[in-house]
Design an enzyme around this catalytic site. Sequence first.
Site, PDB file in Angstrom:
ATOM      1  N   LYS A   9       0.132  -5.933  16.723  1.00  0.00           N
ATOM      2  CA  LYS A   9      -0.066  -5.420  15.370  1.00  0.00           C
ATOM      3  C   LYS A   9      -1.512  -5.674  14.953  1.00  0.00           C
ATOM      4  O   LYS A   9      -2.082  -6.732  15.259  1.00  0.00           O
ATOM      5  CB  LYS A   9       0.916  -6.140  14.445  1.00  0.00           C
ATOM      6  CG  LYS A   9       0.919  -5.716  12.989  1.00  0.00           C
ATOM      7  CD  LYS A   9       2.013  -6.495  12.263  1.00  0.00           C
ATOM      8  CE  LYS A   9       2.108  -6.160  10.781  1.00  0.00           C
ATOM      9  NZ  LYS A   9       3.228  -6.910  10.143  1.00  0.00           N
ATOM     10  N   SER A  47       9.409  -8.199   8.385  1.00  0.00           N
ATOM     11  CA  SER A  47       8.624  -7.188   9.086  1.00  0.00           C
ATOM     12  C   SER A  47       8.826  -7.191  10.591  1.00  0.00           C
ATOM     13  O   SER A  47       8.458  -6.229  11.265  1.00  0.00           O
ATOM     14  CB  SER A  47       7.135  -7.367   8.770  1.00  0.00           C
ATOM     15  OG  SER A  47       6.893  -7.165   7.394  1.00  0.00           O
ATOM     16  N   SER A  96       6.509  -4.264   7.897  1.00  0.00           N
ATOM     17  CA  SER A  96       5.170  -3.735   8.005  1.00  0.00           C
ATOM     18  C   SER A  96       4.727  -3.503   9.440  1.00  0.00           C
ATOM     19  O   SER A  96       3.740  -2.816   9.697  1.00  0.00           O
ATOM     20  CB  SER A  96       4.177  -4.677   7.306  1.00  0.00           C
ATOM     21  OG  SER A  96       4.167  -5.965   7.917  1.00  0.00           O
TER      22      SER A  96
END
Length: 604
Positions: A78, A176, A152
Amino acid sequence: MTEQSLEIAVLSRAYADGSLTPEAVLDGVHARIGAMGLRPVWITLLDKADALARLGRARARKEAGEHLPLFGIPFAVKDNIDVAGVPTTAGCPDFAFVPDRSATVVERLEAAGAILIGKTNLDQFATGLVGTRSPYGICSSVFDPAYVSGGSSSGSGVAVGAGLVSFALGTDTAGSGRVPAAFNNVVGLKPTKGLVSTAGVLPACRTQDCVSIFAGSCGDAVAVLRAATGFDPSDPFSRRAPAGAVLPASLPPGFRFGVPTTEGLEFFGDTAAADLFAAAVARLEELGGTRVEFDYAPFVEAARLLYAGPWVAERLAAIRGFAETKPEAIHPVVREIILGAGRYSAVDAFEAQYKLAKLTRRAETWWERMDVMLLPTAGTTFTIEDMLADPIRLNSQLGHYTNFVNLMDLSAIAVPAGFRSTGLPFGVTLIGRSFEDGRLALLADRFHRAQAPSIGATGHAVAGPALEAASEAAPAGMVRLAVVGAHLSGLPLNHQLTGRGARLVGADRTAAGYRLFALPGTTPAKPGLLRDPGAPGGIEVEVWELDAAGFGGFVAEVPPPLAIGTLELAGGGRVQGFLCEAHATVGAQDITNHGGWKNWLAAR
């Protein structure tokens, strides 16, 4: 359907028997990404030549005798996790910077042989559970482009669900690392806070953040977790895990699993999700569990504190200078949330901490009655169109079953639990106390495999071996030996174990009362472990198992001032292990504070 399964166990087996090469896998990965397109899954894709260069360095180490448990395994991170020389954007182009050093977790995974492919999209500044808050595009579920991917860690969840990488790192503050797993039919492991270092990870809420793992199976997730775990002195929130925290362990027969009362369950009108959750409860009962209904109210109250309380001020603290000087560069919904944190005072923060403490104490009474908790990962899902029209309220609904977990210092693993008639996946989460990660993973693996599971939307079935509980004691005729230095996996003398047929049982720690020294003038470099009743927390070790003849031969090769004695482990057990004569530590560097030999080597 993708041509080649990227499950770690499948690739490792194919590499071992010569039926597949890592170069061919990287060719396939880049071909799939090229066909799918860079956006919206990726923010930065490393050149194929870069990936091959990383593979070359890993292969050289492997051929030199190092143990690389993730050799040739493609992964993604990420884009709020640092990679040296690659921009970290956190989903905001104006915020981007290029770090000189990778995050500790990336370093550890690359040290284990994993090959980085690129950095994935996210809800900007890791603020959201939806995947719709990024200028790099909106990720959607791999099963229906009209529906949200979850966030997210949106790009990471989609990258695994679409078969672009074997595993991906996300972060998890409010869910997330779990919601994208549910919406893309993959496993999402949210470790206990502090188990995996967050050094080099841009904070969302620094006190609540953790690095999460997306994988196709629970076995893959555990393999990554074992490579990533370890105390990190450079991370002020890193914690020393008790013995066996990441080793699979069995729950007691007739284990009790908590399920909210009917009044406490909320599916927001999604009757298909309600039916799938009922089926998940029945499946866990078939696996030997006993259902225990509990009051979900204190958990819901705690969940509300994360965004409707002063913890949101941590999000402002993480980027305060940027948010105050360039507010126009921030996504409107993210800006509303982060800049709204200014309304909370120090008094509000303390009062919220007091409230959370009371709620946690109320929750403890329920934890005394259950061994594990079973919840929907999300009560429902939403179309992208609906989410854009009502971003705050619908995001809150997606966090109904996730937001409390880090606040209450719990561990969790999200696993697929079937499909609606529309083809959209549903998932559940198993939740346990802190440092019960290995125990949760074993139960989650059995639950997952009871469904004949597939990985994401790839069409590939989970084919790796089922997780097995780590043995508590050595079998008859075998000896367990704890090594602390040059005999650790990947270090120069490990061959003295593997050459005798030794088997790695797992990572562990000594009990308190041991000091570790870097012994001068040793070749290869070696540490010395010395008993000291006043020493702090334990030292990292690996426990190996070998037969009595092999053990005798091994002991005969141990040179002074080292010796084999009895070590006490953090969990109370005893094994044979390396100790050092006291005179050899006079004038030697005390490296106890590093927590282990590999940590010290990495810090040099």
